[in-house]
Design a protein around this motif. Structure first.
Motif, PDB file in Angstrom:
ATOM      1  N   THR A 175      61.921  80.103  38.350  1.00 30.19           N
ATOM      2  CA  THR A 175      61.951  81.575  38.367  1.00 30.19           C
ATOM      3  C   THR A 175      61.581  82.121  36.996  1.00 30.19           C
ATOM      4  N   CYS A 176      62.102  81.487  35.939  1.00 22.64           N
ATOM      5  CA  CYS A 176      61.838  81.979  34.583  1.00 22.64           C
ATOM      6  C   CYS A 176      60.352  81.876  34.258  1.00 22.64           C
TER       7      CYS A 176
ATOM      8  N   LYS B  60      70.656  69.576  39.430  1.00 23.58           N
ATOM      9  CA  LYS B  60      69.208  69.483  39.573  1.00 23.58           C
ATOM     10  C   LYS B  60      68.670  70.806  40.118  1.00 23.58           C
ATOM     11  N   ASN B  61      69.296  71.280  41.209  1.00 24.09           N
ATOM     12  CA  ASN B  61      68.809  72.506  41.839  1.00 24.09           C
ATOM     13  C   ASN B  61      68.883  73.697  40.901  1.00 24.09           C
ATOM     14  N   THR B  62      70.010  73.812  40.174  1.00 29.05           N
ATOM     15  CA  THR B  62      70.182  74.968  39.292  1.00 29.05           C
ATOM     16  C   THR B  62      69.112  74.971  38.206  1.00 29.05           C
ATOM     17  N   ILE B  63      68.845  73.795  37.636  1.00 30.81           N
ATOM     18  CA  ILE B  63      67.852  73.746  36.555  1.00 30.81           C
ATOM     19  C   ILE B  63      66.441  74.003  37.096  1.00 30.81           C
ATOM     20  N   ILE B  64      66.110  73.390  38.250  1.00 35.00           N
ATOM     21  CA  ILE B  64      64.798  73.663  38.854  1.00 35.00           C
ATOM     22  C   ILE B  64      64.646  75.157  39.124  1.00 35.00           C
TER      23      ILE B  64
ATOM     24  N   THR C  20      62.845  88.199  25.273  1.00 38.57           N
ATOM     25  CA  THR C  20      63.841  88.868  26.113  1.00 38.57           C
ATOM     26  C   THR C  20      63.691  88.433  27.564  1.00 38.57           C
ATOM     27  N   VAL C  21      62.451  88.408  28.046  1.00 37.84           N
ATOM     28  CA  VAL C  21      62.224  88.018  29.439  1.00 37.84           C
ATOM     29  C   VAL C  21      62.699  86.579  29.659  1.00 37.84           C
ATOM     30  N   ILE C  22      62.355  85.683  28.732  1.00 30.90           N
ATOM     31  CA  ILE C  22      62.745  84.285  28.896  1.00 30.90           C
ATOM     32  C   ILE C  22      64.270  84.165  28.975  1.00 30.90           C
ATOM     33  N   ILE C  23      64.953  84.797  28.006  1.00 28.12           N
ATOM     34  CA  ILE C  23      66.413  84.701  27.962  1.00 28.12           C
ATOM     35  C   ILE C  23      67.036  85.280  29.234  1.00 28.12           C
ATOM     36  N   LEU C  24      66.632  86.508  29.575  1.00 29.58           N
ATOM     37  CA  LEU C  24      67.218  87.179  30.744  1.00 29.58           C
ATOM     38  C   LEU C  24      66.971  86.371  32.013  1.00 29.58           C
ATOM     39  N   ALA C  25      65.723  85.938  32.204  1.00 29.63           N
ATOM     40  CA  ALA C  25      65.365  85.250  33.445  1.00 29.63           C
ATOM     41  C   ALA C  25      66.029  83.880  33.508  1.00 29.63           C
ATOM     42  N   PHE C  26      66.072  83.192  32.388  1.00 27.24           N
ATOM     43  CA  PHE C  26      66.630  81.835  32.402  1.00 27.24           C
ATOM     44  C   PHE C  26      68.131  81.860  32.643  1.00 27.24           C
ATOM     45  N   ILE C  27      68.843  82.717  31.911  1.00 27.30           N
ATOM     46  CA  ILE C  27      70.289  82.804  32.122  1.00 27.30           C
ATOM     47  C   ILE C  27      70.582  83.308  33.528  1.00 27.30           C
TER      48      ILE C  27
ATOM     49  N   GLY D 158      71.116  71.135  54.598  1.00 26.16           N
ATOM     50  CA  GLY D 158      71.854  70.107  53.870  1.00 26.16           C
ATOM     51  C   GLY D 158      72.457  70.756  52.637  1.00 26.16           C
ATOM     52  N   PHE D 159      72.201  70.188  51.478  1.00 26.19           N
ATOM     53  CA  PHE D 159      72.637  70.800  50.234  1.00 26.19           C
ATOM     54  C   PHE D 159      71.428  71.146  49.375  1.00 26.19           C
ATOM     55  N   SER D 160      70.248  71.242  50.032  1.00 30.36           N
ATOM     56  CA  SER D 160      69.005  71.290  49.263  1.00 30.36           C
ATOM     57  C   SER D 160      68.830  72.558  48.446  1.00 30.36           C
ATOM     58  N   THR D 161      69.556  73.650  48.778  1.00 25.18           N
ATOM     59  CA  THR D 161      69.435  74.848  47.944  1.00 25.18           C
ATOM     60  C   THR D 161      70.759  75.212  47.282  1.00 25.18           C
ATOM     61  N   ASP D 162      71.696  74.269  47.262  1.00 25.88           N
ATOM     62  CA  ASP D 162      72.980  74.556  46.630  1.00 25.88           C
ATOM     63  C   ASP D 162      72.825  74.618  45.117  1.00 25.88           C
ATOM     64  N   LEU D 163      73.243  75.746  44.540  1.00 21.92           N
ATOM     65  CA  LEU D 163      73.260  75.877  43.090  1.00 21.92           C
ATOM     66  C   LEU D 163      74.711  75.710  42.633  1.00 21.92           C
ATOM     67  N   ILE D 164      74.919  75.497  41.327  1.00 19.92           N
ATOM     68  CA  ILE D 164      76.301  75.317  40.860  1.00 19.92           C
ATOM     69  C   ILE D 164      77.151  76.509  41.278  1.00 19.92           C
ATOM     70  N   ALA D 165      76.591  77.716  41.153  1.00 18.57           N
ATOM     71  CA  ALA D 165      77.364  78.909  41.488  1.00 18.57           C
ATOM     72  C   ALA D 165      77.718  78.965  42.978  1.00 18.57           C
ATOM     73  N   SER D 166      76.861  78.457  43.849  1.00 19.24           N
ATOM     74  CA  SER D 166      77.205  78.494  45.278  1.00 19.24           C
ATOM     75  C   SER D 166      78.208  77.385  45.609  1.00 19.24           C
TER      76      SER D 166
END
Lengths: 297, 288
Positions: B76-77, B67-71, B212-219, B237-245
């Protein structure tokens, strides 16, 4: 005669009105510009100023985290303190960062230009496959622990060659894309002429094509410099250990160490931001050119 | 002649790049599919099937990452596209201060993400931070930017936009500058206004730049890690945990198999979203 003055007097007011409207439009434009400049200063200038003034304060004053001008300006003392911290860790980190960045740039230019050259010139059944690999490299996030496992298996985990080759692998797709794109501007006739004159495959590239690629190489240099120098994640995973710190990681170590010594932390931020600032001042054009490359067909 | 020259390009030139790319990127990616299905200590492994994935999907501290990663990626994108476009239009004009504004907006792109994160976490401090002090001066009680689980993720996303909008802007400027003057002239003759110029010419014709902006920013948003780590470490808590973290946390805790499963999940998520997006955007591109 009277007719003429008459017509002139009727023209006069409309002209006047017109210039009035123009002046109004101009005033609006100037106002918009002033607002834009002020907003820019508040949103982008103030955070930079904040870091700067706090880097010049003493520990107690900086802990207030405000933007007042330091009562005693001690930036030099703070820089000395940062350099002496952890037995001169920042100097070791600086060396590591420079070696990693320099070596990555050299390898990327060499490998990237060679690959970009052949990928552009030689059209084969495999071309779509190569294009897919490049796209995959741009999109797919690197697999962390398996990379560590591979590095460990070949004895490169926690070593400079290891982190350098990982950086090269991750930056190669974009670098090849840049070189491949630029190759399109170099006429094929040059190759043909050289080959007819008895030039070999290797000589053709290294003494004729490679020098022509200078503009892209400049772009690759600045982009890689910024990317690798600022990279935090890859050294964190693939180059851990106190002796191995890079500049970005010293900052990260300092956050806990100096959680109360904000002045030194901000001095550290200021110091590691200097190389990008220098690049920005001298190579602004190349950086923007590289970053926007390929975005506008 | 064509075959002669085609034979004069040797595949040997692909070898150095190919080897490095294979050993340090492709091979680990392929291996990740196997190791994600193991209990793994780096020296030893035990095959446990899809157990790691089940854990990842069932435990709230782990699956909150989706959820966090997609939000995070969407917010940001979207902001980078909108603000980048508006700034791009403004900065493509012939104002005297364009150079100054462009430099100021672009410079953060070159700064270290961690440095930016640390600086902003002090600016966003609820009681001492400059942002809330400024808000208090005009009578607004500022929120606890990074401490409130409702808005912490958005606060980090805003800093990401602050740092990244400069890149979006210069891409849009390049796109807008490449629109031929004839279009504006045609619009003037037809009596179009500024809004028409923006909506009917600039927006559709800067499409390649926007893609280009959409692709770069989204990825970039989907893969993001360092800013969150520098600012909140995934908390409160875990409220800002992204998959990468989460991948990093599991790695630190020594759960290498689980961490790798996180990698595979991120791989699948990015592929499922980015490749189709890429294909879709490229299909809809208009020719100038």
């Amino acid at each position: 005669m009277s007719k003429m003055t008459n017509s002139a007097s009727t023209v006069q007011p409309t002209l006047h009105k017109h210039s009035n409207r123009l002046a109004g439009k101009k005033a609006k434009k100037v106002l918009a510009e002033i607002v834009a400049v002020l907003l820019t200063i508040i949103l982008f200038g103030v955070p930079l100023y904040f870091v700067f003034v706090n880097a010049a304060k003493d520990t107690q004053e900086s802990s207030l985290l405000n933007m007042s001008w330091p009562t005693s300006f001690q930036l030099i003392e703070n820089i000395q303190a940062v350099f002496l911290a952890e037995n001169g860790m920042i100097i070791r980190a600086f060396m590591n960062s420079m070696i990693i960045t320099g070596a990555s740039i050299a390898l990327l230019i060499l490998f990237g230009s060679m690959a970009g050259f052949v990928l552009h010139r030689k059209v084969s059944k495999l071309s779509p496959f190569y294009n897919f690999l490049i796209l995959a490299g741009l999109i797919i996030p690197p697999a962390i622990v398996p990379t560590i496992w591979v590095l460990e298996s070949i004895g490169m985990f926690k070593t400079l060659p290891g982190i350098i080759l990982v950086e090269v692998a991750l930056h190669l797709p974009f670098t090849i894309l840049l070189y491949k794109g630029f190759m399109a501007t170099i006429p094929k006739q040059i190759d043909e002429a050289a080959l007819i004159d008895g030039c070999g495959k290797f000589k053709l590239f290294f003494s004729i094509i490679f020098p022509l690629l200078k503009p892209v190489s400049a772009t690759v240099i600045v982009l890689t410099a910024v990317g690798v120098y600022n990279d935090f994640v890859n050294p964190l995973y693939f180059f851990p250990g106190a002796d191995n710190a890079t500049l970005q990681l010293t900052l990260y170590n300092f956050t806990s160490l100096y959680s109360t010594q904000w002045n030194l932390l901000f001095t550290n931020i200021l110091l590691i931001s200097l190389p990008p600032l220098v690049l920005f001042i001298f190579f602004n054009k190349q950086i923007v050119a590289g970053m926007t490359a390929g975005s506008v067909k | 002649m064509n075959t002669l020259t085609n034979r004069s390009y040797t595949n040997l030139f692909l070898l150095p790049a190919g080897i490095v790319y294979f050993v340090f990127f492709l091979l680990p990616t392929i291996l990740s599919f196997f190791f994600s299905m193991t209990w793994w200590t780096l020296t030893d492994w035990k095959f446990i099937g899809l157990e790691n994935f089940k854990t990842f999907l069932s435990e709230e501290s782990l699956n909150i990452g989706f959820k966090n990663t997609i939000i995070y990626a969407v917010v940001t994108c979207a902001l980078k596209v909108i603000l980048g476009l508006l700034l791009g239009v403004f900065l493509s004009s012939r104002l005297r201060t364009v150079g100054f504004i462009r430099s100021m907006v672009f410079f953060p792109t070159l700064l270290s993400t961690v440095a930016v994160g640390i600086a902003f976490s002090t600016l966003m401090h609820p009681s001492q931070g400059m942002i809330n002090a400024a808000l208090a001066a005009i009578g607004i009680a500022g929120p606890d930017w990074l401490g409130d689980i409702q808005i912490a993720l958005l606060s980090v996303a805003l800093v990401d936009v602050w740092k990244g909008v400069g890149l979006a802007t210069v891409i849009f400027i390049a796109g807008i500058m490449s629109i031929p003057e004839d279009y504006y002239e045609a619009l003037m003759i037809d009596g179009g206004n500024t809004w028409n110029k923006f909506w009917n010419i600039i927006v559709p014709l800067s499409r390649p730049a926007m893609n280009t902006v959409i692709i770069l920013a989204f990825i970039g948003g989907l893969r993001s890690f360092d800013l969150v780590w520098a600012m909140t470490k995934g908390g409160p808590g875990f409220s800002t945990d992204l998959i990468a973290s989460i991948i990093y946390k599991q790695y630190q805790a020594g759960f290498y198999g689980l961490s790798t499963a996180g990698n595979v999940i991120l791989f699948i998520l990015v592929s499922l979203l980015a490749f189709p997006l890429y294909a879709y955007l490229n299909r809809k591109e208009v020719d100038l």
